[in-house]
Design a protein around this motif. Structure first.
Motif, mmCIF file in Angstrom:
data_model
loop_
_atom_site.group_PDB
_atom_site.id
_atom_site.type_symbol
_atom_site.label_atom_id
_atom_site.label_comp_id
_atom_site.label_asym_id
_atom_site.label_seq_id
_atom_site.Cartn_x
_atom_site.Cartn_y
_atom_site.Cartn_z
ATOM 1 N N ASP A 141 0.803 -1.216 0.000
ATOM 2 C CA ASP A 141 0.000 0.000 0.000
ATOM 3 C C ASP A 141 0.843 1.277 0.000
ATOM 4 O O ASP A 141 1.071 1.892 -1.038
ATOM 5 C CB ASP A 141 -0.975 -0.034 1.192
ATOM 6 C CG ASP A 141 -1.981 1.097 1.162
ATOM 7 O OD1 ASP A 141 -2.098 1.777 0.134
ATOM 8 O OD2 ASP A 141 -2.672 1.323 2.178
ATOM 9 N N LYS A 147 1.602 9.082 -1.940
ATOM 10 C CA LYS A 147 1.058 9.897 -0.848
ATOM 11 C C LYS A 147 2.153 10.107 0.180
ATOM 12 O O LYS A 147 2.695 9.127 0.716
ATOM 13 C CB LYS A 147 -0.131 9.194 -0.193
ATOM 14 C CG LYS A 147 -1.427 9.409 -0.928
ATOM 15 C CD LYS A 147 -2.603 8.912 -0.107
ATOM 16 C CE LYS A 147 -3.909 9.152 -0.839
ATOM 17 N NZ LYS A 147 -5.059 8.591 -0.119
ATOM 18 N N LYS A 230 -3.081 -1.930 -6.413
ATOM 19 C CA LYS A 230 -2.816 -0.546 -5.998
ATOM 20 C C LYS A 230 -2.383 0.288 -7.203
ATOM 21 O O LYS A 230 -2.844 1.418 -7.412
ATOM 22 C CB LYS A 230 -1.745 -0.539 -4.905
ATOM 23 C CG LYS A 230 -1.294 0.845 -4.463
ATOM 24 C CD LYS A 230 -2.200 1.456 -3.427
ATOM 25 C CE LYS A 230 -1.911 2.933 -3.187
ATOM 26 N NZ LYS A 230 -1.460 3.253 -1.868
ATOM 27 N N GLU A 240 -6.702 11.452 -6.375
ATOM 28 C CA GLU A 240 -8.001 11.349 -5.714
ATOM 29 C C GLU A 240 -8.977 12.392 -6.223
ATOM 30 O O GLU A 240 -9.695 13.030 -5.462
ATOM 31 C CB GLU A 240 -7.817 11.510 -4.196
ATOM 32 C CG GLU A 240 -8.108 10.234 -3.447
ATOM 33 C CD GLU A 240 -7.615 10.251 -2.010
ATOM 34 O OE1 GLU A 240 -7.233 9.176 -1.536
ATOM 35 O OE2 GLU A 240 -7.583 11.309 -1.389
ATOM 36 N N ARG A 245 -9.901 6.414 -6.408
ATOM 37 C CA ARG A 245 -8.893 6.000 -5.427
ATOM 38 C C ARG A 245 -9.535 5.694 -4.066
ATOM 39 O O ARG A 245 -9.002 4.933 -3.267
ATOM 40 C CB ARG A 245 -7.813 7.096 -5.306
ATOM 41 C CG ARG A 245 -6.586 6.631 -4.546
ATOM 42 C CD ARG A 245 -5.369 7.468 -4.834
ATOM 43 N NE ARG A 245 -4.277 7.056 -3.970
ATOM 44 C CZ ARG A 245 -3.006 7.393 -4.133
ATOM 45 N NH1 ARG A 245 -2.648 8.151 -5.152
ATOM 46 N NH2 ARG A 245 -2.089 6.970 -3.289
ATOM 47 N N LEU A 248 -9.793 2.297 -2.312
ATOM 48 C CA LEU A 248 -8.734 1.765 -1.435
ATOM 49 C C LEU A 248 -9.078 1.972 0.034
ATOM 50 O O LEU A 248 -8.358 1.531 0.910
ATOM 51 C CB LEU A 248 -7.397 2.454 -1.752
ATOM 52 C CG LEU A 248 -6.863 2.257 -3.166
ATOM 53 C CD1 LEU A 248 -5.662 3.155 -3.418
ATOM 54 C CD2 LEU A 248 -6.463 0.792 -3.386
#
Ligand code: GLY
Length: 370
Positions: A141, A147, A230, A240, A245, A248
């Protein structure tokens, strides 16, 4: 499996490889030289204390690839994820005259990649970085998707950016010393993929249960599948923007609240979050009952530790702060079938009621069933 390469091609950023294999940390320099166009003169290996020996293995392997290799020890755990600590790393790069043709190599779990990735994003408007995740959770992840964030004002991940790595290197051998609870935590995210995006992972979990994490070849396959899932979502919705997204986030609305209220590990809370949110999906008419039942049995049989259920008032207060809440509504994530999930906007009060019903079912108050 020796080496598997999954490419991530996000919409706004350059595409990058995720290398997954056994024993590949020792070949880091060769991998980067042959599969990327990076030609750094200096590499800064940023790591957290518990993985110091893996960081030094990475450093030695980078010697032919970079003219100079420096090491920077980040504070342990969440302590690394503050603006002050990130600025210390930025100051180090500034004082040592790092340039945008150098790279940061991050060795560690999600906190390390969040913090050092944030420093890489800020310094000179972005210096390239490589993620070398050392937990199952970050392999499937956090290490993929760009991110990066720090906590601020008591709120988790409130300052951050989307800033993609230039490569990700996942050596499954590094997981062999991981505490079992940390392995289970990674499996929680794998359960999430199995019920929203990846039917192959679902079959693997149904067939092998927790043994997926005990047999190295199965674990490597599960990681490859998790990374593929992913990667596909990051490609569709890097920042996003399109509500894709958010898929997730299955298991994360209840899961985050449970994690905050009890202090259990993230992926373990997510596994229980998946179960409760599947039952909420049943109550709201999106999830077939047999899917929720099967998911609950799977999570139970895999031995995810189950904390006591905190008061629903506390959980509800936490869930109301979920990033998917839009005023009186929430963008709920539901499983429709194994391998298939959907983001559906529903009234917040109906969602919370359905979650409450699901939680009381899972925690044994059968009176609240149907
Ligand atoms: N961990 C969720 C995401 O990367 O969007």
């Amino acid at each position: 499996m020796r080496l598997n390469i999954v490419r991530v091609s996000p919409r706004y950023s350059r595409s990058y490889p995720v290398f997954i294999g056994s024993g590949i940390l020792g070949e880091l320099g060769e991998l980067l030289a042959s599969h990327t166009d990076l030609e750094p003169s200096r590499c800064l290996v940023a790591f957290q204390g518990p993985v110091a020996s893996l960081a030094s293995k990475a450093s030695s392997s980078l010697e032919g690839f970079c003219r100079a290799v420096d090491e920077y020890r980040l504070p342990d755990g969440e302590e690394a994820k503050s603006l002050e600590r990130v600025l210390e790393l930025v100051r180090y790069m500034h004082d040592h005259n790092y340039s945008r043709s150098d790279i940061v190599v991050i060795v560690g779990g999600g906190a390390a990649s969040d913090a050092a990735g944030m420093a890489a994003a800020l310094y000179k408007r972005g210096i390239p970085y490589i993620n070398i995740p050392t937990t199952l959770l970050s392999m499937v992840d956090a290490a993929i998707g760009g991110k990066v964030a720090v906590n601020y004002g008591g709120v988790k991940n409130v300052l951050g950016a989307f800033y993609q790595p230039s490569a990700v290197v996942e050596d499954v051998d590094t997981l062999s010393t991981l505490p079992w609870e940390e392995v289970l935590s990674g499996l929680g995210e794998i359960v999430k993929y199995a019920y929203t995006l990846n039917a192959k992972l679902h079959r693997m979990l149904r067939e092998h249960g927790v043994n997926v994490a005990k047999k190295p070849s199965l674990l490597a396959d599960a990681i490859v599948e998790g990374v593929k899932s992913k990667a596909r979502i990051v490609e569709l919705d890097e920042r996003e923007e399109y509500g894709v997204r958010e898929i997730l986030n299955f298991g994360h609305t209840f899961g985050h609240a449970l994690e905050a209220a009890t202090g259990i590990r993230h992926g373990i809370a997510v596994a229980w979050g998946c179960v409760v949110e599947a039952w909420a999906g049943v109550k709201l008419g999106y999830t077939p009952e047999r899917v929720a039942r099967e998911l609950e049995q799977l999570v139970e049989s895999m031995g995810f530790p189950k904390p006591g259920l905190p008061s629903f008032e506390r959980l509800e207060a936490l869930m109301r702060r979920d990033k998917k809440v839009r005023g009186e509504r929430i963008r709920g994530v539901f499983t429709l079938a194994p391998g298939r999930g959907a983001v559906i906007e529903v009234m917040l009060h109906e969602y919370l009621e359905a979650i409450r019903w699901g939680a009381s079912r899972v925690w044994g108050d059968k009176r609240e069933q149907h």
